[in-house]
Structure formats: structure tokens, C-alpha cells
Scaffold this active site. Structure first.
Site, mmCIF file in Angstrom:
data_model
loop_
_atom_site.group_PDB
_atom_site.id
_atom_site.type_symbol
_atom_site.label_atom_id
_atom_site.label_comp_id
_atom_site.label_asym_id
_atom_site.label_seq_id
_atom_site.Cartn_x
_atom_site.Cartn_y
_atom_site.Cartn_z
ATOM 1 N N LYS A 33 -28.520 37.117 -19.587
ATOM 2 C CA LYS A 33 -28.328 38.334 -18.782
ATOM 3 C C LYS A 33 -29.102 38.204 -17.467
ATOM 4 C CE LYS A 33 -25.570 39.762 -20.155
ATOM 5 N NZ LYS A 33 -24.810 39.370 -21.282
ATOM 6 N N HIS B 65 -43.084 21.611 -27.669
ATOM 7 C CA HIS B 65 -42.310 20.383 -27.494
ATOM 8 C C HIS B 65 -41.716 20.284 -26.095
ATOM 9 C CE1 HIS B 65 -42.881 19.562 -31.691
ATOM 10 N NE2 HIS B 65 -42.451 20.776 -31.980
ATOM 11 N N TRP C 134 -9.891 33.204 -8.073
ATOM 12 C CA TRP C 134 -11.183 32.608 -8.449
ATOM 13 C C TRP C 134 -10.984 31.115 -8.311
ATOM 14 C CZ3 TRP C 134 -13.344 29.399 -12.218
ATOM 15 C CH2 TRP C 134 -14.722 29.527 -12.406
ATOM 16 N N ASN D 198 -1.985 32.486 -11.983
ATOM 17 C CA ASN D 198 -3.270 32.405 -12.671
ATOM 18 C C ASN D 198 -3.154 31.261 -13.663
ATOM 19 O OD1 ASN D 198 -5.633 32.797 -14.129
ATOM 20 N ND2 ASN D 198 -4.866 34.576 -15.240
ATOM 21 N N GLY D 199 -4.118 30.343 -13.646
ATOM 22 C CA GLY D 199 -4.075 29.202 -14.563
ATOM 23 C C GLY D 199 -4.336 27.918 -13.798
ATOM 24 N N GLU E 111 -27.552 35.497 -15.122
ATOM 25 C CA GLU E 111 -26.214 35.866 -14.630
ATOM 26 C C GLU E 111 -26.277 36.810 -13.437
ATOM 27 O OE1 GLU E 111 -22.808 36.367 -17.977
ATOM 28 O OE2 GLU E 111 -24.555 37.629 -18.307
ATOM 29 N N CYS F 223 -8.593 34.645 -11.914
ATOM 30 C CA CYS F 223 -7.517 35.166 -11.076
ATOM 31 C C CYS F 223 -6.834 36.370 -11.709
ATOM 32 C CB CYS F 223 -6.466 34.098 -10.848
ATOM 33 S SG CYS F 223 -7.112 32.631 -10.069
ATOM 34 N N GLU G 191 -29.722 35.536 -25.278
ATOM 35 C CA GLU G 191 -28.882 36.537 -24.614
ATOM 36 C C GLU G 191 -29.663 37.205 -23.472
ATOM 37 O OE1 GLU G 191 -25.920 37.141 -24.385
ATOM 38 O OE2 GLU G 191 -25.732 39.188 -23.701
ATOM 39 N N LYS H 88 -15.169 37.504 -15.440
ATOM 40 C CA LYS H 88 -15.269 38.269 -16.683
ATOM 41 C C LYS H 88 -14.476 37.592 -17.787
ATOM 42 C CE LYS H 88 -16.229 41.884 -19.202
ATOM 43 N NZ LYS H 88 -17.592 41.834 -19.767
ATOM 44 N N ARG I 44 -12.700 40.938 -13.082
ATOM 45 C CA ARG I 44 -12.459 39.619 -13.665
ATOM 46 C C ARG I 44 -13.190 38.514 -12.909
ATOM 47 N NH1 ARG I 44 -7.684 39.560 -16.815
ATOM 48 N NH2 ARG I 44 -7.182 37.444 -16.221
#
Ligand code: G6P
Length: 610
Positions: free
Chosen positions: A487, A506, A75, A100-101, A490, A2, A483, A605, A27
Site C-alpha cells: 500500500k 539475515h 495504458w 485493449n489487449g 503503490e 486500457c 500488504e 486497477k 483502471r
């Protein structure tokens, strides 16, 4: 997550609020809203599901005049993404609020308020806050007193912006666990979740502390701390230029940020090297003395920053000769752990506001570490302010949700830390000189790798109809494979997993067929022969191999095997070099698939809630 913007001015604020929201889009959010108090004392609000552009259209179609207002990008946490759940929330047409929270005791408060006759129009945890403030206003309290009393009953995290229709002279803000800054203007004041939102209107900021309550008028800002004492917080001037957050000629922020890496790394190194050495003050003036006594390192982070920590573990142990533990912050914070003696606690975070990383830091501070160090990209962030030592990566604002330049500059910081600590242990002056020379040459090397852009764009076409991909690496390239997989998943929504290549037999080998692209990171190092055997195992089962290898690697292209050659470097900085093609691959696959590269679905973000 948010985003909040608020303004009290002598000019109409709707355009300022909308521009602020646009600048907070990075964000991550799913709905947006805006409310202003008009001249007649009426609160008017617009809320839209989806992008800020839709909200801007709604405002253009039906303008909102007024010089006091609040705005929000949401969000979703409690309640689906929907217009009725979007902020600002309102109580009895009088009080409006953005938040926000997460309010942890919202169910209990909701029950009480329902019993008192309050009507709820959303499923959010936020709505209880606006009703709680309204109840205090109804008792005759001023807005600031009402917010103080209401927040006293909240458990959880919040940044709030509140306006009262009966009080056109005040905007009230509160901060507890979620970021909030005040923008200082001339005859006008603002609030926002970060400085970027307000750069078009001011470069002077007050960074609220946890527990602060602030009352803004057009001419004045008054702040009280958690204990209710009036406090003066310093006004700081931001050096970030408004244009630093513009996309420029690039198609996406992510693309811009990938190509900014040589500059970001050079900036991060600036003032930190001298001759063949890392400057002793690089981690702060007291660092050298403190580092002498360090015998152990713990690193905690989330997401991409966690991958940087995983690479650092190899460096810390192999180069510095220091035992190093690495853990994701969300696990670390809820685990009973043994604090090693003489241990340095390191957090890594692009934003410095990630809730789990912050919570882990606070816990570490209370549990006997010798010192805490934050590696962070945002000056004045909570993490920076709460750590004993700070290293700022100078990557510049990172807007794309998928982290790129923050990651490589974090790796640079961690290599510098390895040297700074290693001096007191295994690292000798010759190795330090070699590393420093490699670091100095790094921006140029990355320029060379970026020239592979077109080759990788062509390769990306092979991935667009795939559902899955496997990434393999060994040693310090294993976190780089992780990573690369992160990427890809995402931003292209292709399921991607990374394995330490030795683990192939395995389990993941069972997945290999012609439909499974396997991306391998293969620098010419001691583990190459082992990795080659793993690649043979994939090839023998029809897997489609894409191998990133340097020129020295004796690997032939052939049926089912594509080799992309990278310039030769040195084991020690290979992780930085091999990250770049994986970023480019993910980027081009996402572009070809037509996804929202900079704001991928469901992601944020800056994850400011648990
Ligand atoms: C989110 C972002 C990632 C980032 C992670 C940690 O998930 O989308 O890009 O790596 O948070 O963020 P931090 O700011 O702590 O590095």
C-alpha cells in the site's frame, strides 16, 4: 488498463463517451482519445496525453457532433505514452478502432503491411489491427466481415471497438482475452470495458464471451461466436447504482473505500451465516458434497489478492488442517507443477479480469483439479463465468487502484472457506461457533479501528521525507506486513519492503539506521515474544519503530518507539483488524506527499494484459 467506450445512438455521443472514459479512469491510463463520425461522413478525432479532463477540454474547445463514436483510455504497453500512440487509431481516414489487449504477432503483420504500402503513425501493436481491417474493407467486405477476417489473423488478446466512415449504421465489437460488455438502450447501443462506464445510460448489459464478434446498430445487436455461429446472449440487469461509483463526501475513492469496510464486510457476510454456522450453500449448491472429498488446496492470485491468499494458507493449515499451496498467478501459469490429488483450485481476484489469474485458472481446469473456485468482487467477470464454484465478495465497486475493501472482504471469504472445508477435517463445531461469532462482530471492530484515523494521520508526517520503510510481521501477520508495504509503495512512492520478522538478521538489519522507519504488526499472540526480540534488535541500532499492537501487548513507548493501540480481538481475525491501520497510514502519507492517491503513476486497477 486500457478502457474502451463506444456508442451508436440517435443523439450526440461525445458527452456519453467522455463520461464513460471518466468512469474508466480508475483502471489506470496515460492518454485518452475519442472519435466520432459526423453527419457528413467524416471521422473526427481528439487525443490527449494525460487525463480525461484534458480530452474533455479539447472536445469543449472544438466540439465533435455525431451519433456514432468510440473512445479510449490507453495504458502504454508498446510505445511510450504520447499523443501519437493514443487511440483511436485510424487507417486511411476510413476505419477507426480502439483496442485493449496485446497483439503478439504485430511485428510480422507490420512488415507485411509496410510492404503493402501502409504508413504507420504510432509504435503501438494496435495499429496493425486497424490496417488489417482497412485492407479487408478495401476488398469490398462489410465492416463485420472485415473485422472477422482481420481478427482471424491476430494472435494475442483484444477487445475492439471499430467504426467505418463509409458505414454510419454500424459499430462492431470483438472480444478475445480482454473484457467487453454491450450496453442495451432504447434506440441506442453501447460498448465498454465494464458496466461502470455505462451506468448513466443503461443498466441492461450483454456480457460477450471469449471469441464473440458483435454488430451493433441503433436498434439491434447481433452476435456471432468463435465458430461463426449466430448466438443469442442473455441481457442481464445490473443492480449497481450509478451513485455507487461516486466519491461522495470523501476526498479520495481510497479513503471512501477504507471507511466502507464495515459495510462491505457486513454485506459479504449477509446470507452466509446461520446461527453459529456458515451456511452450507455459501459456496454454491454442489459445494458441500464436493468439499467433503477435498484433501488439498491451491490458491493463485496477483497483487493484493495474492496477499489475501497468503493469509489463507495459515488458516487452511492451522484451522482447517488442510495442506495449502499459494502462488502468484504469473509464476504458476508458466511453471510445470504437480497437481495434488483431490485438490481444490482457488483463484482470488477483485476484478475477475486479471490476465495472469485467468490464464492460471484455464490451465488448472485442464490439469486435473477436483474443482475450481473463484473468490471475486465482480459478477459476470471472466473468472466468475469460467469457474465451477463462485463466491462473490459484496464489497461494491472498488475504484481506487490500491485495493482496500476488496482485500478485507476476500479475507472474510477465505475465512468462510476455511470453515466450510475445515468441517470435514480438523475444525470442530465449537471453533466454528467461535469463528462465526467473531465474524459477526467484525464490522463493529473495524469501526473501532477506523477511529484511529486522526492518530495515524499525525503519524504519517514522520514518513513524508523518508525514502524507505520496512514492515515486519510474523505468522499470519507477515502477509499483512507485505500488504502494508505494498500500500505504502503503490501510492506514496516510498520504497517499502516487508520481512518475516525472523528474517531480520539475515539481511535487512544491515539497512537499519535513524532514517529507516520500521513498522511492526504485533498482536498479542504466541509469536509476540519472538517479535519483541526482533524489535529490540531494530531499536538497538537506532531504527525508528512504529508498532501496531493491541491493548494486551506489554510494550512501552520510548525513545524511537511509538506504539499505536488497537482494540483486542482474537488471533483468528487479527489479520483483518491489523490491515486497517496500515491502509490508513499509506493513505495519509500519500495525501501529505500530494501524490495521485486513486490513480498512482504507472499502475492499473485491472491488469488485463500479461
Ligand atoms: C492490480 C491492482 C491491485 C490488485 C491486482 C490484482 O495490480 O492495482 O490493486 O491487487 O491488480 O487484481 P485483481 O483484480 O485480480 O484482484
Amino acid at each position: 488498463m486500457c478502457g474502451i467506450v463506444g456508442a451508436i445512438a440517435q443523439r450526440p455521443v461525445a458527452a456519453i463517451l467522455l463520461e464513460g472514459l471518466r468512469r474508466l479512469e480508475y483502471r489506470g491510463y496515460d492518454s485518452a482519445g475519442l472519435a466520432v463520425l459526423d453527419e457528413s461522413g467524416r471521422l473526427d478525432r481528439r487525443r490527449e496525453l494525460g487525463k480525461v479532463a484534458r480530452l474533455a477540454e479539447a472536445v469543449a474547445a472544438s466540439p465533435l457532433p455525431g451519433t456514432l463514436g468510440i473512445a479510449h483510455t490507453r495504458w502504454a504497453t508498446h510505445g511510450e505514452p504520447a499523443t501519437h500512440n493514443a487511440h483511436p487509431h485510424v487507417s486511411h481516414d476510413r476505419c477507426m478502432l480502439v483496442h485493449n489487449g496485446i497483439i503478439e504477432n504485430h511485428e510480422e503483420l507490420r512488415r507485411e503491411q509496410l510492404a503493402a504500402g501502409y504508413v504507420f503513425t504510432s509504435e503501438t501493436d494496435t495499429e496493425v489491427v486497424v490496417h488489417a481491417i482497412h485492407a479487408e474493407l478495401d476488398r469490398g467486405q462489410s465492416l463485420i466481415e472485415a473485422v472477422r477476417a482481420a481478427t482471424g489473423r491476430l494472435r494475442g488478446a483484444y477487445a475492439l471497438g471499430v467504426i467505418d466512415a463509409a458505414d454510419p449504421e454500424h459499430l462492431v465489437a470483438a472480444r478475445e482475452g480482454s473484457p467487453l460488455v454491450i450496453g442495451v438502450g432504447f434506440g441506442e447501443h453501447f460498448i465498454a470495458s465494464d458496466v461502470f462506464a455505462l451506468l448513466p445510460v443503461t443498466n441492461r448489459f450483454i456480457f460477450l464471451e471469449e471469441g464473440d464478434l458483435a454488430e451493433l446498430t441503433r436498434d439491434q445487436v447481433r452476435i456471432w461466436d468463435r465458430a461463426g455461429q449466430r448466438v443469442e446472449r442473455p441481457i442481464k440487469t445490473s443492480t449497481v447504482a450509478a451513485e455507487a461509483t461516486e466519491r461522495g463526501p470523501y476526498r479520495h475513492y481510497m479513503q471512501k473505500e477504507i471507511f466502507e469496510q464495515p459495510r462491505a464486510i457486513a454485506d459479504t457476510l449477509e446470507g452466509r451465516l446461520t446461527g453459529e454456522r456458515v451456511l452450507p450453500e455459501t459456496f454454491g449448491n454442489q459445494a458441500s458434497e464436493l468439499f467433503q472429498g477435498i484433501r488439498n488446496v491451491t490458491i493463485v492470485a496477483c497483487g493484493t489478492s495474492f496477499h489475501a491468499a497468503l493469509v489463507a494458507r495459515y488458516w487452511m493449515e492451522a484451522v482447517a488442517g488442510l495442506p495449502c499451496q499459494v502462488e502468484v498467478a504469473s509464476e504458476y501459469r508458466y511453471r510445470r507443477h504437480v497437481v495434488p490429488e483431490h485438490a481444490l483450485f482457488v483463484t482470488i481476484s477483485q476484478s475477475g479480469e486479471t490476465a495472469d489469474t485467468l490464464a492460471a485458472l484455464r490451465q488448472a481446469k485442464a490439469s486435473g483439479y477436483a474443482a475450481t473456485l473463484a473468490i471475486c468482487n465482480v459478477p459476470e467477470s471472466s473468472l466468475v463465468r469460467e469457474s465451477d464454484l463462485v463466491f462473490l465478495t459484496h464489497a461494491g465497486p472498488e475504484i481506487g487502484v490500491a485495493s482496500t475493501k476488496a482485500f478485507t472482504t476476500q479475507l472474510v471469504a477465505l475465512l468462510l472457506l476455511t470453515i466450510a472445508l475445515g468441517r470435514f477435517h480438523r475444525l470442530d463445531a465449537t471453533t466454528e461457533a467461535r469463528l462465526v461469532a467473531l465474524l459477526r462482530a467484525l464490522p463493529g471492530k473495524i469501526e473501532d479501528v477506523l477511529r484511529l484515523d486522526e492518530t495515524i494521520a499525525a503519524l504519517a508526517e514522520r514518513f513524508i521525507d523518508k525514502q524507505h520503510a520496512l514492515f515486519l510481521g510474523r505468522g499470519e501477520q507477515y502477509p499483512i506486513a507485505m500488504e502494508g508495504a505494498l500500500k505504502l509503495k503503490e501510492i506514496s512512492y516510498i520504497h517499502a519492503e516487508a520481512y518475516a520478522a525472523g528474517e531480520l538478521k539475515h539481511g535487512p538489519l544491515a539497512l537499519i539506521d535513524e532514517q529507516m522507519p520500521v513498522v511492526a504488526v504485533a498482536p498479542n499472540n504466541a509469536l509476540l515474544e519472538k517479535l519483541k526480540s526482533n524489535l529490540e534488535e531494530v531499536r538497538a541500532r537506532g531504527g525508528q519503530l512504529v508498532v501496531f499492537a493491541d491493548f494486551q501487548v506489554p510494550l512501552e513507548e520510548g525513545e524511537g518507539v511509538t506504539v499505536v493501540r488497537l482494540p483486542e480481538t482474537d488471533d483468528l481475525i487479527d489479520p483483518l483488524i491489523f490491515t486497517i491501520p496500515l491502509q490508513l497510514l499509506a493513505y495519509h502519507v500519500a495525501v501529505l506527499k500530494g501524490t495521485d492517491v486513486d490513480q498512482p503513476r504507472n499502475l492499473a486497477k485491472s491488469v488485463t494484459v500479461e
